[in-house]
Design a protein around this motif. Structure first.
Motif, PDB file in Angstrom:
ATOM      1  N   ARG A  78       0.842  -1.200   0.000  1.00 19.06           N
ATOM      2  CA  ARG A  78       0.000   0.000   0.000  1.00 19.06           C
ATOM      3  C   ARG A  78       0.880   1.254   0.000  1.00 19.06           C
ATOM      4  O   ARG A  78       0.615   2.211  -0.732  1.00 19.06           O
ATOM      5  CB  ARG A  78      -0.924  -0.014   1.222  1.00 19.06           C
ATOM      6  CG  ARG A  78      -1.942   1.108   1.226  1.00 19.06           C
ATOM      7  CD  ARG A  78      -2.918   0.991   2.378  1.00 19.06           C
ATOM      8  NE  ARG A  78      -3.705  -0.237   2.215  1.00 19.06           N
ATOM      9  CZ  ARG A  78      -4.060  -1.033   3.222  1.00 19.06           C
ATOM     10  NH1 ARG A  78      -3.724  -0.738   4.449  1.00 19.06           N
ATOM     11  NH2 ARG A  78      -4.773  -2.114   2.996  1.00 19.06           N
ATOM     12  N   ILE A  79       1.932   1.239   0.790  1.00 20.97           N
ATOM     13  CA  ILE A  79       2.864   2.373   0.824  1.00 20.97           C
ATOM     14  C   ILE A  79       3.597   2.494  -0.506  1.00 20.97           C
ATOM     15  O   ILE A  79       3.759   3.594  -1.048  1.00 20.97           O
ATOM     16  CB  ILE A  79       3.862   2.222   1.990  1.00 20.97           C
ATOM     17  CG1 ILE A  79       3.128   2.360   3.323  1.00 20.97           C
ATOM     18  CG2 ILE A  79       5.000   3.233   1.879  1.00 20.97           C
ATOM     19  CD1 ILE A  79       3.939   1.940   4.534  1.00 20.97           C
ATOM     20  N   ALA A 121       2.626   1.778  -3.410  1.00 23.96           N
ATOM     21  CA  ALA A 121       1.728   2.340  -4.421  1.00 23.96           C
ATOM     22  C   ALA A 121       1.670   3.860  -4.368  1.00 23.96           C
ATOM     23  O   ALA A 121       1.316   4.500  -5.354  1.00 23.96           O
ATOM     24  CB  ALA A 121       0.333   1.756  -4.260  1.00 23.96           C
ATOM     25  N   THR A 122       2.042   4.445  -3.245  1.00 21.29           N
ATOM     26  CA  THR A 122       1.963   5.903  -3.098  1.00 21.29           C
ATOM     27  C   THR A 122       3.255   6.619  -3.481  1.00 21.29           C
ATOM     28  O   THR A 122       3.261   7.849  -3.559  1.00 21.29           O
ATOM     29  CB  THR A 122       1.613   6.293  -1.647  1.00 21.29           C
ATOM     30  OG1 THR A 122       2.698   5.941  -0.788  1.00 21.29           O
ATOM     31  CG2 THR A 122       0.331   5.622  -1.191  1.00 21.29           C
ATOM     32  N   LEU A 123       4.333   5.882  -3.732  1.00 15.49           N
ATOM     33  CA  LEU A 123       5.617   6.512  -4.020  1.00 15.49           C
ATOM     34  C   LEU A 123       5.665   7.055  -5.441  1.00 15.49           C
ATOM     35  O   LEU A 123       5.156   6.437  -6.372  1.00 15.49           O
ATOM     36  CB  LEU A 123       6.760   5.507  -3.818  1.00 15.49           C
ATOM     37  CG  LEU A 123       6.897   4.897  -2.426  1.00 15.49           C
ATOM     38  CD1 LEU A 123       8.081   3.942  -2.396  1.00 15.49           C
ATOM     39  CD2 LEU A 123       7.039   5.972  -1.372  1.00 15.49           C
ATOM     40  N   ASP A 124       6.307   8.220  -5.594  1.00 10.16           N
ATOM     41  CA  ASP A 124       6.477   8.764  -6.943  1.00 10.16           C
ATOM     42  C   ASP A 124       7.722   8.141  -7.587  1.00 10.16           C
ATOM     43  O   ASP A 124       8.454   7.382  -6.950  1.00 10.16           O
ATOM     44  CB  ASP A 124       6.550  10.294  -6.911  1.00 10.16           C
ATOM     45  CG  ASP A 124       7.737  10.849  -6.138  1.00 10.16           C
ATOM     46  OD1 ASP A 124       8.799  10.187  -6.079  1.00 10.16           O
ATOM     47  OD2 ASP A 124       7.617  11.968  -5.599  1.00 10.16           O
ATOM     48  N   ARG A 147       8.517   2.219 -12.086  1.00 12.87           N
ATOM     49  CA  ARG A 147       7.062   2.201 -11.930  1.00 12.87           C
ATOM     50  C   ARG A 147       6.487   0.813 -12.239  1.00 12.87           C
ATOM     51  O   ARG A 147       5.620   0.320 -11.526  1.00 12.87           O
ATOM     52  CB  ARG A 147       6.436   3.261 -12.859  1.00 12.87           C
ATOM     53  CG  ARG A 147       4.939   3.327 -12.879  1.00 12.87           C
ATOM     54  CD  ARG A 147       4.284   3.690 -11.569  1.00 12.87           C
ATOM     55  NE  ARG A 147       4.851   4.871 -10.978  1.00 12.87           N
ATOM     56  CZ  ARG A 147       4.680   5.199  -9.700  1.00 12.87           C
ATOM     57  NH1 ARG A 147       3.951   4.444  -8.910  1.00 12.87           N
ATOM     58  NH2 ARG A 147       5.235   6.273  -9.195  1.00 12.87           N
ATOM     59  N   GLU A 175       4.285  -1.498  -9.735  1.00 12.52           N
ATOM     60  CA  GLU A 175       2.918  -1.912 -10.055  1.00 12.52           C
ATOM     61  C   GLU A 175       2.771  -3.429  -9.982  1.00 12.52           C
ATOM     62  O   GLU A 175       1.742  -3.935  -9.533  1.00 12.52           O
ATOM     63  CB  GLU A 175       2.524  -1.390 -11.436  1.00 12.52           C
ATOM     64  CG  GLU A 175       2.312   0.116 -11.446  1.00 12.52           C
ATOM     65  CD  GLU A 175       2.072   0.678 -12.835  1.00 12.52           C
ATOM     66  OE1 GLU A 175       2.110  -0.098 -13.831  1.00 12.52           O
ATOM     67  OE2 GLU A 175       1.835   1.886 -12.939  1.00 12.52           O
TER      68      GLU A 175
END
Length: 76
Positions: free
Chosen positions: A41-42, A44-47, A58, A62
């Motif tokens: 979950r964390i 998924a939030t990273l740029d 990326r 994913e």
């Protein structure tokens, strides 16, 4: 007290009682699954910059996020 008695926190810290408890392995696996869910979950939030800092792109992120909660083994 019997040889099968649980001591507080022994399952989480790998104490001496854990091997005597049949559910210890199951509980440890469940804890790893919960940790994997939280970490994905964390992730998924990273740029993209943050992902690069941890050595991922990326697409890698994913793929990791899409894994099932019970899929907790490392992929190389």
């Amino acid at each position: 007290m019997s040889d099968h008695a649980l001591h507080p926190g022994s399952l989480l810290r790998g104490g001496t009682s854990a091997p005597h408890v049949p559910a210890a392995g199951w509980l440890a696996t469940l804890a790893r699954m919960v940790r994997a869910i939280e970490e994905r979950r964390i992730l998924a939030t990273l740029d993209d910059r943050m992902l690069a800092d941890v050595g991922l792109n990326r697409l890698d992120a994913e793929r990791e996020v899409a894994r099932a909660p019970w899929d907790i083994h490392s992929r190389n």
